[in-house]
Enzyme design. Structure first.
Site, PDB file in Angstrom:
ATOM      1  N   ASP A 178       0.799  -1.163   0.055  1.00  0.00           N
ATOM      2  CA  ASP A 178       0.236   0.121   0.043  1.00  0.00           C
ATOM      3  C   ASP A 178       0.978   1.237  -0.178  1.00  0.00           C
ATOM      4  OD1 ASP A 178      -3.083   0.457   0.399  1.00  0.00           O
ATOM      5  OD2 ASP A 178      -2.084   1.945   1.998  1.00  0.00           O
ATOM      6  N   ASN A 186      -1.902  13.395  -3.089  1.00  0.00           N
ATOM      7  CA  ASN A 186      -3.164  13.707  -3.982  1.00  0.00           C
ATOM      8  C   ASN A 186      -3.510  15.161  -3.590  1.00  0.00           C
ATOM      9  OD1 ASN A 186      -3.636  11.602  -5.915  1.00  0.00           O
ATOM     10  ND2 ASN A 186      -4.707  10.629  -4.350  1.00  0.00           N
ATOM     11  N   HIS A 191      -4.805  15.199  -8.232  1.00  0.00           N
ATOM     12  CA  HIS A 191      -5.127  13.941  -8.451  1.00  0.00           C
ATOM     13  C   HIS A 191      -4.455  13.450  -9.784  1.00  0.00           C
ATOM     14  CE1 HIS A 191      -8.154  13.071  -5.338  1.00  0.00           C
ATOM     15  NE2 HIS A 191      -8.407  14.426  -5.385  1.00  0.00           N
ATOM     16  N   ASP A 195      -2.607   9.830 -10.216  1.00  0.00           N
ATOM     17  CA  ASP A 195      -2.743   9.054 -11.281  1.00  0.00           C
ATOM     18  C   ASP A 195      -1.489   8.462 -12.002  1.00  0.00           C
ATOM     19  OD1 ASP A 195      -5.546   9.003 -10.739  1.00  0.00           O
ATOM     20  OD2 ASP A 195      -6.142  10.052 -12.274  1.00  0.00           O
ATOM     21  N   GLU A 222      -4.464   2.707  -4.260  1.00  0.00           N
ATOM     22  CA  GLU A 222      -3.443   2.681  -4.163  1.00  0.00           C
ATOM     23  C   GLU A 222      -2.678   1.121  -3.555  1.00  0.00           C
ATOM     24  OE1 GLU A 222      -4.314   4.732  -0.144  1.00  0.00           O
ATOM     25  OE2 GLU A 222      -5.120   4.629  -2.173  1.00  0.00           O
TER      26      GLU A 222
END
Length: 304
Positions: A178, A186, A191, A195, A222
């Site tokens: 993770d 973010n 964002h 991505d 994630e």
């Protein structure tokens, strides 16, 4: 819309070009049996060996556990662009295009083999129809954002690998990782930057972090998973630590800004107490929790 002669010529040329491209792309596809109808509609079985047996027994190359199918039902013998099907003394018989066969029968493109409640369509080598099902399968199994396998594919894969372990006794390990403080990333960088990190990370792992037999998937958000067949916990730990360093040292740069990225990694292996894929996942997930509580950017393995 009304098309003139020039327009129609262009359309026809485009169609021919597309068909030619499809045929060229399909040229090297393997011959296969395609399940037609039912819950497994669209499932493909490649015919890559000289002899392929089909039936309920796990000893068959293609195992189909459905009503009306015998333990060893029929076999397919492959030659030079020729496939012959032969019944193996099944209880309910083998049918090709609704006709019961009583000896070796050569298959032609599109022939339907019927056994019990199951129908299988024969696709010879280079059949363009094969591409359609390959692409549908790829789309169904792939996370569109990262190009990794998706959660649905992973869940099927881990169930299969657990079954293999029970039958063979071979080791199996699972890595879950993770990304640390991803929400913070973010919030700080946007964002789009987040991505980008997910895509770049997936490429990094695919190219440097997994073996051909491993199953690398995005489980959600994630969170990523790597299933390691034939791998004990010691070797899995070494792989996980190498992945941790790979992520930590990689430069994630988006629009000229470098973003620090690390991962908390959890490990578990198939052992006493693990009966299902869910059991194995829960153990590795618990180890991720321990890694986060321990300060993040580290590897932990599940302890009983």
């Amino acid at each position: 819309m009304i098309m003139g002669k020039d327009d129609s010529t262009i359309v026809l040329t485009d169609i021919k070009s597309a068909l030619g491209s499809t045929e060229s792309e399909a040229k090297n596809t393997a011959p296969a049996l395609l399940i037609v109808g039912g819950d497994l509609n669209g499932t493909l079985f490649d015919l890559l060996e000289e002899e392929i047996t089909v039936g309920k027994s796990s000893s068959n190359k293609i195992q189909l556990e459905f009503s009306g199918i015998s333990r060893n039902h029929f076999k397919i013998t492959m030659g030079d662009n020729i496939a012959n099907v032969e019944d193996l003394g099944s209880t309910n018989g083998t049918f090709v295009n609704n006709k019961r066969i009583d000896g070796p029968t050569e298959l032609s493109k599109g022939d339907i083999i019927k056994i019990g409640s199951m129908a299988l369509k024969y696709l010879p080598k280079g059949d363009p129809e094969r591409l359609t099902y390959d692409k549908l399968k790829e789309e169904a199994n792939t996370d569109k954002h990262t190009g990794c396998f998706n959660k649905a594919y992973f869940n099927k894969a881990i169930a299969n690998e657990i079954s293999n372990c029970k039958a063979s006794g071979s080791p199996l390990s699972l890595i879950i990782f993770d990304l640390d403080h991803f929400k913070h990333l973010n919030d700080n960088f946007g964002h789009d930057a987040g991505d980008f990190v997910l895509k770049d990370l997936a490429s990094l792992i695919r190219e440097n972090g997994v073996r051909e037999l491993d199953i690398f998937a995005r489980y959600g958000g994630e969170e990523f998973v790597i299933l390691l067949p034939k791998t004990n916990i010691k070797n899995a730990f070494e792989i996980a630590e190498r992945l941790r360093l790979l992520i930590e040292k990689h430069q994630f740069i988006y629009e000229g800004k470098e973003m620090p990225v690390t991962a908390s990694i959890g490990l578990a292996d198939y052992r006493k107490g693990v009966k299902t894929g869910t059991d194995l996942f829960k153990r590795a997930d618990e180890a991720v929790y321990q890694a986060k509580n321990g300060g993040r950017n580290q590897v932990k393995f599940y302890r009983d």
